[in-house]
Design a protein around this motif. Structure first.
Motif, PDB file in Angstrom:
ATOM      1  N   GLY A 141      18.575   3.601   7.565  1.00  0.00           N
ATOM      2  CA  GLY A 141      19.531   3.851   8.630  1.00  0.00           C
ATOM      3  C   GLY A 141      19.966   5.282   8.760  1.00  0.00           C
ATOM      4  O   GLY A 141      21.000   5.556   9.366  1.00  0.00           O
TER       5      GLY A 141
ATOM      6  N   ASP B 251      18.600   7.814  14.065  1.00  0.00           N
ATOM      7  CA  ASP B 251      19.426   7.470  15.213  1.00  0.00           C
ATOM      8  C   ASP B 251      18.642   6.545  16.133  1.00  0.00           C
ATOM      9  O   ASP B 251      17.436   6.410  16.018  1.00  0.00           O
ATOM     10  CB  ASP B 251      19.843   8.736  15.960  1.00  0.00           C
ATOM     11  CG  ASP B 251      21.004   8.488  16.912  1.00  0.00           C
ATOM     12  OD1 ASP B 251      21.502   7.335  16.927  1.00  0.00           O
ATOM     13  OD2 ASP B 251      21.399   9.418  17.632  1.00  0.00           O
TER      14      ASP B 251
ATOM     15  N   SER C 193      24.041   4.773  21.601  1.00  0.00           N
ATOM     16  CA  SER C 193      23.361   5.384  20.457  1.00  0.00           C
ATOM     17  C   SER C 193      24.177   5.114  19.197  1.00  0.00           C
ATOM     18  O   SER C 193      25.292   4.570  19.248  1.00  0.00           O
ATOM     19  CB  SER C 193      23.172   6.892  20.663  1.00  0.00           C
ATOM     20  OG  SER C 193      24.417   7.562  20.656  1.00  0.00           O
ATOM     21  N   LYS C 194      23.637   5.552  18.106  1.00  0.00           N
ATOM     22  CA  LYS C 194      24.311   5.354  16.832  1.00  0.00           C
ATOM     23  C   LYS C 194      25.633   6.098  16.766  1.00  0.00           C
ATOM     24  O   LYS C 194      26.584   5.644  16.109  1.00  0.00           O
ATOM     25  CB  LYS C 194      23.376   5.808  15.706  1.00  0.00           C
ATOM     26  CG  LYS C 194      23.862   5.526  14.309  1.00  0.00           C
ATOM     27  CD  LYS C 194      22.800   5.962  13.305  1.00  0.00           C
ATOM     28  CE  LYS C 194      23.252   5.690  11.890  1.00  0.00           C
ATOM     29  NZ  LYS C 194      22.213   6.119  10.908  1.00  0.00           N
TER      30      LYS C 194
ATOM     31  N   ALA D 124      14.038   1.907  16.246  1.00  0.00           N
ATOM     32  CA  ALA D 124      15.294   1.451  15.639  1.00  0.00           C
ATOM     33  C   ALA D 124      15.026   0.554  14.440  1.00  0.00           C
ATOM     34  O   ALA D 124      15.693   0.652  13.397  1.00  0.00           O
ATOM     35  CB  ALA D 124      16.134   0.726  16.681  1.00  0.00           C
TER      36      ALA D 124
ATOM     37  N   GLY E 277      28.036   5.877   9.449  1.00  0.00           N
ATOM     38  CA  GLY E 277      26.783   5.542  10.107  1.00  0.00           C
ATOM     39  C   GLY E 277      25.655   5.272   9.156  1.00  0.00           C
ATOM     40  O   GLY E 277      24.494   5.220   9.581  1.00  0.00           O
TER      41      GLY E 277
END
Length: 321
Positions: free
Chosen positions: A154, A157, A169-170, A255, A289
């Motif tokens: 992760g 992005d 988006s992230k 993703a 994030g």
């Protein structure tokens, strides 16, 4: 002072009581002080039995001043002789009280010393345990940070469309705790069960007002069938904050690669329907994030909620920049 009291007794005799005080010696004009007059600060009684006679029965003899014949010498008790009597009426003597006080004081001092030593010993044990526990937790956090940096799950992005057609988006979810699940809308049972579980976890965490709100995300692995309309209809059956994300096959593939998600479509049947074999995990993303934890099908909603609660309470930023 000298006073006489004669009482007629039941027998033929007469009883004469004399009360003497320390001042008698100076009031009486007698060349030699009587033995009973040597007492000071006390009063004593002298008793004399006197035969009765007819002439004295009605007219008791009178005492002449200075006549010692009416007085019986009394033997007053000395202070040493009176001391044993005081023991019965006045409790323990001062010497006994003083002899018992040092023993009681020593016992109290020993008790206080034991209490102080016990408290200090217990405090030392608790302090040592807390220090060891704190150091162990710090070491585990550091190991976890190093593992996450090495795995690099992760770290990338994504740029996808939500179920309302908005580009997300992230970065839009930074600062929030996020639960993320990869699936598809045509999944017969596993995906609905996992999304129901994720919705229950979010609801359980929402009941604790001290915790921040957790954002649930659902990312499709079937972009060909899961368009914006299909995602909008599908997410209505779950938590009201659930956001559905879709995009092009390349965007979905990108993703999924960042989170090491496996997805493979099976053969199509006569109706053109097919099943996608994919990773069945719920990912926990921290406010930075970054991937923090994951939960498989063996974990129920209560276990996942408790784990997330602990992560939130012990959260420290993984990166300072």
């Amino acid at each position: 002072m000298l006073g006489f009291l004669r009482l007629r007794g039941p027998g033929p005799g007469m009883v004469t009581w004399c009360v003497l005080r320390s001042s008698i010696q100076t009031s009486l004009q007698h060349p030699q002080p009587l033995p009973c007059l040597r007492l000071t600060q006390k009063a004593h009684l002298c008793l004399r039995s006197q035969p009765s006679s007819g002439s004295h029965h009605n007219n008791p003899p009178t005492r002449r001043q200075g006549d010692p014949s009416l007085l019986l010498p009394c033997n007053p008790l000395t202070s040493q002789q009176r001391a044993p009597r005081a023991l019965y009426s006045q409790g323990p003597s001062e010497q006994q009280q003083q002899s018992s006080k040092p023993g009681e004081a020593t016992a109290r001092i020993r008790l206080r010393t034991r209490l102080v030593v016990t408290v200090l010993f217990g405090a030392g044990i608790l302090g040592t345990w807390w220090y060891v526990h704190h150091e162990k937790q710090q070491m585990l956090r550091q190991q976890r940070i190093e593992q996450l940096r090495q795995v690099a799950v992760g770290h990338g992005d994504f740029s996808l469309l939500d179920h309302n057609g908005r580009r997300r988006s992230k970065r839009d979810f930074l600062g929030s705790w996020t639960l993320m699940y990869f699936g598809f809308t045509h999944c017969p049972d596993i995906c609905p069960d996992e999304l129901d579980k994720m919705s229950s976890v979010v609801q359980l965490l929402d009941e604790d007002a001290s915790l921040p709100r957790v954002q649930p995300l659902f990312i499709t692995v079937d972009p060909e069938r899961d368009d914006i309309a299909a995602m909008r209809k599908y997410v209505k059956d779950f938590h009201p904050r659930l956001v559905g994300l879709t995009g092009t096959p390349d965007e979905i593939k990108h993703a999924g690669r960042d989170y090491r998600v496996y997805a493979s479509a099976g053969p199509k049947d006569e109706d053109g329907d097919y099943i996608i074999d994919h990773t069945i995990l719920i990912y926990l993303i921290n406010p930075d994030g970054l991937f923090l934890d994951y939960y498989n099908r063996m974990k129920d909603d209560k276990q996942i909620a408790e784990s997330i609660r602990n992560h939130i309470k012990s959260h420290v930023p993984l990166f300072t920049d």
